[in-house]
Scaffold this active site. Structure first.
Site, PDB file in Angstrom:
ATOM      1  N   ASP A 167      49.258  41.184  46.099  1.00  0.00           N
ATOM      2  CA  ASP A 167      47.987  40.502  46.374  1.00  0.00           C
ATOM      3  C   ASP A 167      46.934  41.604  46.427  1.00  0.00           C
ATOM      4  OD1 ASP A 167      45.733  39.341  47.444  1.00  0.00           O
ATOM      5  OD2 ASP A 167      46.823  38.093  48.881  1.00  0.00           O
ATOM      6  N   SER A 178      32.439  41.169  34.030  1.00  0.00           N
ATOM      7  CA  SER A 178      32.158  39.931  33.306  1.00  0.00           C
ATOM      8  C   SER A 178      30.757  40.055  32.728  1.00  0.00           C
ATOM      9  CB  SER A 178      32.191  38.741  34.262  1.00  0.00           C
ATOM     10  OG  SER A 178      31.610  37.601  33.663  1.00  0.00           O
ATOM     11  N   TYR A 223      30.291  34.425  42.076  1.00  0.00           N
ATOM     12  CA  TYR A 223      31.158  35.082  41.079  1.00  0.00           C
ATOM     13  C   TYR A 223      30.386  36.176  40.341  1.00  0.00           C
ATOM     14  CZ  TYR A 223      33.956  35.936  36.948  1.00  0.00           C
ATOM     15  OH  TYR A 223      34.676  36.569  35.949  1.00  0.00           O
TER      16      TYR A 223
END
Ligand SMILES: NC(=O)c1ccc[n+]([C@@H]2O[C@H](COP(=O)([O-])OP(=O)(O)OC[C@H]3O[C@@H](n4cnc5c(N)ncnc54)[C@H](O)[C@@H]3O)[C@@H](O)[C@H]2O)c1
Length: 252
Positions: free
Chosen positions: A62, A142, A155
Site C-alpha cells: 500500500d 497527469s 485529483y
C-alpha cells in the site's frame, strides 16, 4: 533501450500503465518488483513476465504506508542486489464532483495515494540510489497537472504536487547523479476509468473526448510505458526535471 541487469520497482503494477511498464522493462532485461495493493493482480503481472522469459517478483504494497514501502525497497535489494529505477505509478482518481461537494475521505484518499507515495518512495529508494552512486525515479503525474478541468480539482491538484515534487527533487538530487522525471498522460481506459466513473460516459461524450485530441485517440498503456522507459534509459542521461506530456497533442 537496454535495461539488462537493472533492478526496478513499479508500483501499481497489477493493472493499466503499471502492468504495461513492468512488462516492457522486463522484456528489455530488467529485474522487476511488481508491487500493488492488489496482490493477485501483481502476481498475475509477475507470472506473465516469468512465462515470457523475464524476471519479476510480486509484493503487496500500500503506497500510503511507510512500512509497506520500506519492505518493497528491501525486497528489491535482497532479491536483485540493489535498486536502479523507481517508478511511482500507483494512483487513483475520484468520482467527478465539484470540490465543495466532495467528501474529506475522498480528498484524503486521493492525496495520500498520489502524493504521500512519492514521499515514502524518496525516503526509502533514494538512500539505495545514493549507495549505488546513481538512480532514476519516474513519477506518473497527469495532463491534469498542467491543464486542470472542473470536477477533478483534488485529483488535478494531487498530480500538480507530483509534478512540482518531480522538478524540485530533480534539482535536489542531481548532486547524487539521481535523475527525476515524470510523465503526464492523457485519459486512458484503464482501471482508472472505473475509479473516476468515466467508464459510464455516454458514447457521444467519449467520441467528443477523442475528437479533441489532435492524434484522435485516447492513451494506450504502452504509450506511457514507452515514455517511462525512455526517461529511465541511458539515452535520457541528460534529462532531469522533465514533465513529459503523453497526450496525442492535446496540450498544444
Ligand atoms: N488512466 C488515465 O486516464 C490516467 C491519466 C493520467 C494519469 N493516470 C495515472 O496513472 C497511474 C496509473 O493508473 P492507471 O490508469 O493504470 O489505472 P489502474 O486503476 O488501471 O491502475 C492503478 C493501480 O494502482 C493500484 N493502487 C491503487 N491504490 C493503491 C495503493 N494505495 N497502493 C498500491 N497500489 C495502489 C491499483 O490497485 C491499480 O492496480 C495513476 O497514478 C493515475 O492517476 C491515469
Amino acid at each position: 533501450m537496454n535495461f539488462e541487469g537493472k533492478s526496478i520497482i513499479v508500483t501499481g503494477a497489477a493493472s493499466g500503465f503499471g502492468a504495461a511498464t513492468a512488462k516492457l522493462f522486463a522484456a528489455n532485461g530488467a529485474k522487476v518488483v511488481a508491487s500493488d495493493i492488489n496482490l493477485i493482480g501483481a502476481e498475475n503481472t509477475a507470472d506473465i513476465i516469468g512465462k515470457a522469459g523475464g524476471t519479476a517478483i510480486a509484493i503487496q504494497t500500500d503506497v500510503r504506508q511507510s512500512s509497506d514501502m520500506e519492505n518493497m525497497v528491501k525486497l528489491a535489494v535482497s532479491e536483485f542486489g540493489g535498486l536502479n529505477i523507481m517508478v511511482n505509478n500507483a494512483g487513483l482518481g475520484h468520482k467527478s464532483a465539484l470540490m465543495h461537494e466532495m467528501s474529506e475521505e475522498d480528498y484524503d484518499l486521493v492525496f495520500n495515494t498520489n502524493t504521500k507515495s512519492v514521499f515514502w518512495s524518496v525516503k526509502y529508494a533514494v538512500p539505495e540510489f545514493i549507495k549505488a552512486g546513481n538512480g532514476v525515479m519516474v513519477n506518473v503525474a497527469s495532463i491534469g497537472a498542467k491543464r486542470p478541468r472542473p470536477l477533478g480539482v483534488a485529483y488535478n491538484a494531487s498530480k500538480g504536487a507530483v509534478a512540482t515534487m518531480t522538478r524540485a527533487l530533480a534539482s535536489e538530487l542531481a548532486r547524487y547523479k539521481i535523475r527525476v522525471n515524470a510523465v503526464c498522460p492523457l485519459a486512458s481506459e484503464t482501471g482508472f476509468f472505473k475509479t473516476t466513473g468515466l467508464d459510464t460516459l455516454p458514447d457521444a461524450l467519449r467520441e467528443k473526448m477523442i475528437k479533441e485530441v489532435p492524434l484522435r485517440r485516447l492513451t494506450d498503456p504502452i504509450d506511457v510505458a514507452n515514455s517511462i522507459a525512455f526517461l529511465a534509459s541511458d539515452q535520457a542521461s541528460f534529462l532531469t526535471g522533465i514533465l513529459l506530456d503523453v497526450d496525442g497533442g492535446k496540450g498544444i
